[in-house]
Design a protein around this motif. Structure first.
Motif, PDB file in Angstrom:
ATOM      1  N   LEU A 260       0.865  -1.116   0.146  1.00  0.00           N
ATOM      2  CA  LEU A 260      -0.050   0.078   0.103  1.00  0.00           C
ATOM      3  C   LEU A 260       0.712   1.427  -0.022  1.00  0.00           C
ATOM      4  CD1 LEU A 260      -2.769   1.212  -0.014  1.00  0.00           C
ATOM      5  CD2 LEU A 260      -2.759   0.907   2.661  1.00  0.00           C
ATOM      6  N   PHE A 261       1.671   1.101   0.965  1.00  0.00           N
ATOM      7  CA  PHE A 261       2.593   2.650   0.973  1.00  0.00           C
ATOM      8  C   PHE A 261       4.134   2.206   0.564  1.00  0.00           C
ATOM      9  CE2 PHE A 261      -1.000   4.365   2.983  1.00  0.00           C
ATOM     10  CZ  PHE A 261      -1.018   5.637   2.634  1.00  0.00           C
ATOM     11  N   ASP A 262       4.382   1.058  -0.009  1.00  0.00           N
ATOM     12  CA  ASP A 262       5.815   0.705  -0.443  1.00  0.00           C
ATOM     13  C   ASP A 262       6.789   1.667  -0.851  1.00  0.00           C
ATOM     14  OD1 ASP A 262       7.954  -0.830  -0.761  1.00  0.00           O
ATOM     15  OD2 ASP A 262       7.242  -1.719  -2.818  1.00  0.00           O
ATOM     16  N   GLY A 263       7.770   2.116  -0.105  1.00  0.00           N
ATOM     17  CA  GLY A 263       8.893   3.208  -0.720  1.00  0.00           C
ATOM     18  C   GLY A 263       8.227   4.545  -0.441  1.00  0.00           C
ATOM     19  N   SER A 264       7.230   4.472   0.195  1.00  0.00           N
ATOM     20  CA  SER A 264       6.539   5.990   0.317  1.00  0.00           C
ATOM     21  C   SER A 264       7.265   7.053   1.208  1.00  0.00           C
ATOM     22  CB  SER A 264       5.206   6.023   0.347  1.00  0.00           C
ATOM     23  OG  SER A 264       4.834   5.454   1.868  1.00  0.00           O
ATOM     24  N   ALA A 265       6.641   8.260   1.219  1.00  0.00           N
ATOM     25  CA  ALA A 265       7.068   9.214   2.552  1.00  0.00           C
ATOM     26  C   ALA A 265       6.215   9.218   3.514  1.00  0.00           C
ATOM     27  CB  ALA A 265       7.207  10.510   1.908  1.00  0.00           C
ATOM     28  N   LEU A 266       5.640   8.033   3.822  1.00  0.00           N
ATOM     29  CA  LEU A 266       4.714   7.981   4.967  1.00  0.00           C
ATOM     30  C   LEU A 266       5.410   8.074   6.235  1.00  0.00           C
ATOM     31  CD1 LEU A 266       1.538   7.470   5.672  1.00  0.00           C
ATOM     32  CD2 LEU A 266       2.273   5.139   5.675  1.00  0.00           C
ATOM     33  N   THR A 267       4.989   8.806   7.283  1.00  0.00           N
ATOM     34  CA  THR A 267       5.635   8.840   8.529  1.00  0.00           C
ATOM     35  C   THR A 267       4.515   8.472   9.615  1.00  0.00           C
ATOM     36  OG1 THR A 267       4.868  11.123   8.886  1.00  0.00           O
ATOM     37  CG2 THR A 267       7.230  10.714   7.828  1.00  0.00           C
ATOM     38  N   GLU A 268       3.212   8.457   9.258  1.00  0.00           N
ATOM     39  CA  GLU A 268       2.249   8.229  10.321  1.00  0.00           C
ATOM     40  C   GLU A 268       0.954   7.252   9.763  1.00  0.00           C
ATOM     41  OE1 GLU A 268      -0.417  10.359  13.815  1.00  0.00           O
ATOM     42  OE2 GLU A 268       0.328  11.448  12.169  1.00  0.00           O
ATOM     43  N   ILE A 269       0.725   6.185  10.422  1.00  0.00           N
ATOM     44  CA  ILE A 269      -0.451   5.651   9.808  1.00  0.00           C
ATOM     45  C   ILE A 269      -1.239   5.308  11.036  1.00  0.00           C
ATOM     46  CG2 ILE A 269       0.787   3.256  10.273  1.00  0.00           C
ATOM     47  CD1 ILE A 269      -1.816   3.748   7.613  1.00  0.00           C
ATOM     48  N   ILE A 270      -2.652   5.636  10.651  1.00  0.00           N
ATOM     49  CA  ILE A 270      -3.647   5.447  11.820  1.00  0.00           C
ATOM     50  C   ILE A 270      -4.537   4.339  11.306  1.00  0.00           C
ATOM     51  CG2 ILE A 270      -5.473   6.358  13.040  1.00  0.00           C
ATOM     52  CD1 ILE A 270      -4.178   9.192  12.285  1.00  0.00           C
ATOM     53  N   LEU A 271      -4.617   3.229  12.175  1.00  0.00           N
ATOM     54  CA  LEU A 271      -5.419   2.099  12.021  1.00  0.00           C
ATOM     55  C   LEU A 271      -6.291   1.642  12.935  1.00  0.00           C
ATOM     56  CD1 LEU A 271      -2.379  -0.450  11.077  1.00  0.00           C
ATOM     57  CD2 LEU A 271      -3.531   0.715   9.436  1.00  0.00           C
ATOM     58  N   HIS A 272      -7.742   1.605  12.464  1.00  0.00           N
ATOM     59  CA  HIS A 272      -8.689   1.437  13.414  1.00  0.00           C
ATOM     60  C   HIS A 272      -8.651   0.015  14.097  1.00  0.00           C
ATOM     61  CE1 HIS A 272     -10.998  -0.886  10.622  1.00  0.00           C
ATOM     62  NE2 HIS A 272     -10.562  -0.187   9.583  1.00  0.00           N
ATOM     63  N   GLU A 273      -9.462   0.055  15.119  1.00  0.00           N
ATOM     64  CA  GLU A 273      -9.349  -1.166  16.074  1.00  0.00           C
ATOM     65  C   GLU A 273      -9.905  -2.381  15.289  1.00  0.00           C
ATOM     66  OE1 GLU A 273     -13.559  -0.339  18.170  1.00  0.00           O
ATOM     67  OE2 GLU A 273     -11.879  -0.422  19.317  1.00  0.00           O
ATOM     68  N   ASN A 274     -10.572  -2.503  14.221  1.00  0.00           N
ATOM     69  CA  ASN A 274     -11.093  -3.551  13.585  1.00  0.00           C
ATOM     70  C   ASN A 274     -10.321  -4.173  12.316  1.00  0.00           C
ATOM     71  OD1 ASN A 274     -13.559  -3.660  14.871  1.00  0.00           O
ATOM     72  ND2 ASN A 274     -14.426  -2.106  13.697  1.00  0.00           N
ATOM     73  N   LEU A 288       8.191   5.406   8.380  1.00  0.00           N
ATOM     74  CA  LEU A 288       7.491   5.366   9.604  1.00  0.00           C
ATOM     75  C   LEU A 288       8.258   5.225  10.484  1.00  0.00           C
ATOM     76  CD1 LEU A 288       4.680   2.633   8.862  1.00  0.00           C
ATOM     77  CD2 LEU A 288       4.142   4.756   9.403  1.00  0.00           C
ATOM     78  N   THR A 289       7.884   6.031  11.908  1.00  0.00           N
ATOM     79  CA  THR A 289       8.660   5.841  13.088  1.00  0.00           C
ATOM     80  C   THR A 289       8.326   5.318  14.052  1.00  0.00           C
ATOM     81  OG1 THR A 289       7.892   8.000  13.805  1.00  0.00           O
ATOM     82  CG2 THR A 289       9.714   8.385  12.396  1.00  0.00           C
ATOM     83  N   GLU A 290       6.903   5.040  13.931  1.00  0.00           N
ATOM     84  CA  GLU A 290       6.202   4.268  15.129  1.00  0.00           C
ATOM     85  C   GLU A 290       4.975   3.601  14.379  1.00  0.00           C
ATOM     86  OE1 GLU A 290       3.882   5.209  19.218  1.00  0.00           O
ATOM     87  OE2 GLU A 290       5.029   6.590  18.345  1.00  0.00           O
ATOM     88  N   VAL A 291       4.632   2.226  15.066  1.00  0.00           N
ATOM     89  CA  VAL A 291       3.399   1.792  14.577  1.00  0.00           C
ATOM     90  C   VAL A 291       2.827   0.882  15.438  1.00  0.00           C
ATOM     91  CG1 VAL A 291       4.786  -0.368  13.879  1.00  0.00           C
ATOM     92  CG2 VAL A 291       2.562  -0.031  12.659  1.00  0.00           C
ATOM     93  N   LYS A 292       1.491   1.161  15.722  1.00  0.00           N
ATOM     94  CA  LYS A 292       0.478   0.293  16.523  1.00  0.00           C
ATOM     95  C   LYS A 292      -0.291  -0.776  15.880  1.00  0.00           C
ATOM     96  CE  LYS A 292      -0.003   4.508  19.641  1.00  0.00           C
ATOM     97  NZ  LYS A 292      -0.817   5.529  20.241  1.00  0.00           N
ATOM     98  N   ILE A 293      -0.067  -2.110  16.380  1.00  0.00           N
ATOM     99  CA  ILE A 293      -0.672  -2.973  15.968  1.00  0.00           C
ATOM    100  C   ILE A 293      -1.940  -3.145  16.414  1.00  0.00           C
ATOM    101  CG2 ILE A 293      -0.545  -5.625  15.264  1.00  0.00           C
ATOM    102  CD1 ILE A 293       1.580  -3.825  13.932  1.00  0.00           C
ATOM    103  N   PRO A 294      -3.028  -3.209  15.735  1.00  0.00           N
ATOM    104  CA  PRO A 294      -4.556  -3.347  16.395  1.00  0.00           C
ATOM    105  C   PRO A 294      -4.499  -4.606  16.932  1.00  0.00           C
ATOM    106  CG  PRO A 294      -4.741  -2.329  13.915  1.00  0.00           C
ATOM    107  CD  PRO A 294      -3.114  -2.918  14.133  1.00  0.00           C
ATOM    108  N   LYS A 295      -5.532  -4.738  18.121  1.00  0.00           N
ATOM    109  CA  LYS A 295      -5.830  -5.639  18.828  1.00  0.00           C
ATOM    110  C   LYS A 295      -6.481  -7.050  18.182  1.00  0.00           C
ATOM    111  CE  LYS A 295     -10.494  -4.145  20.212  1.00  0.00           C
ATOM    112  NZ  LYS A 295     -11.167  -3.679  21.479  1.00  0.00           N
TER     113      LYS A 295
END
Length: 435
Positions: A260-274, A288-295
């Motif tokens: 989806l964001f392969d090789g992009s400038a993405l620094t922040e991804i917001i993933l919902h809980e589902n 990306l500098t940080e990532v949160k893996i949904p539950k």
């Protein structure tokens, strides 16, 4: 072949009253630069203008007879194809379509006005018209075919509201800076604006349902895009290589698409809980500098993995639940991780998961680990010992996959320096069975 191999006459004016021209009349007409055809022509055959290498200007009859082409009245197929010096053309007023490949390869064509009755521009119509900067479209147009303007020099284009269908790759490789999806289009086709390196703004209306794969791949200047709540599916690689820095995955999607964001400038991804699944290499090579893996995520990755491979600036991974039981191959390889705490829900840690993480110094393994691909830590120079959230006896039950040479998988042997695992009650010595 009246003018075949003619090397001196540069301009030809066919007089009014002429009703027929043989298809090969201008075949291999080397010197022809300007051609003016009369309104009296009853038919417009394929005049083999493709073999007129110096043709610059053409004036066609004001109207032409109805043809049998599927999109109505049109010039013959590939009529001007590869007329590399063609700079201007006056089109018949009554045509209803620009047929397949009509102007493909006309590398000197800079501007064109499409007659008001045209409703369709077919596949490859202006493919590789690398100098084409201006196209004026009629108000009643409804259809633009695949690769229609691919590799043109378009910096802007005004799409009429009547357009309901645009096929894949229609504006691939252009120089567009802004693009608005017509309101009648609910599906954005794959590769629509791929490699528009100057594209800064895309406007989506609130009825768009799908975004095709690679739709905005390589749009380096695209830093922001509004994703309406109506979007239910996004194809793999849709924003790969783009300049987008922050992105919120629509709540209608439970799977992060591959690349989806392969090789992009993405620094922040917001993933919902589902969110439940990650596609192959979803964020590989991003910023990306940080990532949160949904539950609800159970398996981090698919058969290949590589979700965060090459994320050199990734320092922190947080698991928001305890559903993850498998971390697949290459999940964090070549990333910038300095430490990693594996949730106790993880039972399988795949090979090469942290390969070549040059800053990785600390790893805590899951207490419930059942299988460990030790080559997960290949070439991690700062990682000298693994930590395990359990006893020496418990770690003794973990199946260790050291890796072997395989003609199908290449050299998968463990190439690290780790020989010990620090358990809660002592040290477990890692010894290869054959040793």
């Amino acid at each position: 072949p009246a003018f075949s191999n003619c090397s001196f006459i540069k301009k030809v004016v066919i007089p009014e009253g002429t009703t027929t021209i043989n298809p090969e009349a201008f075949k291999d007409y080397i010197a022809l630069e300007e051609l003016i055809l009369p309104d009296s022509l009853q038919t417009l055959p394929n005049l083999a203008l493709v073999t007129c290498p110096n043709l610059k200007t053409v004036v066609l009859p004001r109207t032409i007879a109805k043809t049998d082409y599927p999109f109505g009245i049109s010039l013959p197929l590939e009529f001007f194809k590869n007329c590399k010096k063609l700079e201007s053309v006056t089109l018949p007023e009554n045509i209803t379509s620009i047929d397949t490949g009509t102007f493909s390869g006309c590398t000197s064509l800079k501007t064109i006005e499409i007659p008001g009755g045209v409703t369709s521009i077919c596949a490859d119509a202006f493919l590789d018209c690398e100098s084409l900067e201006t196209v004026i479209l009629p108000k009643n147009m409804t259809f633009i075919g695949e690769d229609a303007f691919k590799n043109c020099a378009l910096t802007s284009i005004e799409l009429p509201a009547s357009i309901s269908t645009i096929y894949p790759g229609a504006f691939w490789g252009c120089d567009l800076e802004e693009f608005t999806i017509p309101e009648k289009m609910i599906e954005i086709p794959y590769s629509l604006l791929r490699d528009n390196s100057k594209l800064k703004k895309v406007v989506l209306h609130d009825k768009v349902v799908t975004i095709g794969y690679d739709a905005f791949r390589g749009c380096l200047a695209l830093e922001d895009i509004n994703i309406p709540e109506s979007v239910k599916a996004i194809g793999g690689g849709a924003f790969a290589g783009s300049g987008i820095k922050t992105f919120t995955l629509p709540k209608t999607m439970t799977t992060v698409p591959y690349n989806l964001f392969d090789g992009s400038a993405l620094t922040e991804i917001i993933l919902h809980e589902n969110v439940r699944n990650f596609g192959e290499a979803a964020f590989s090579g991003s910023k990306l500098t940080e990532v949160k893996i949904p539950k609800l995520v159970e398996i981090l990755g698919d058969w290949y993995g590589g979700e965060f491979e090459g994320c050199k600036e990734l320092k922190k991974v947080t698991f928001e639940g305890d559903a993850v039981h498998t971390i697949t191959d290459n999940a964090f390889s070549y990333s910038g991780l300095e430490s990693f705490v594996c949730p106790d829900s993880v039972t399988i840690l795949g090979g090469w998961a942290f390969q070549k993480c040059e800053d990785l110094e600390y790893v805590m393994l899951s207490k419930n680990l059942e299988r460990l691909g030790l080559c997960a830590f290949n070439d991690c120079p700062k990682l000298e010992i693994l930590h395990y959230n359990g006893t020496v006896e418990e770690f003794g039950n973990v199946e260790i996959f050291w890796g072997e040479v395989s003609e199908f998988e290449g050299d998968t042997r463990y190439k690290g320096s780790i020989t010990q695992v620090q358990c809660t009650d002592g040290i477990f010595e890692l010894v290869r069975p054959e040793q």
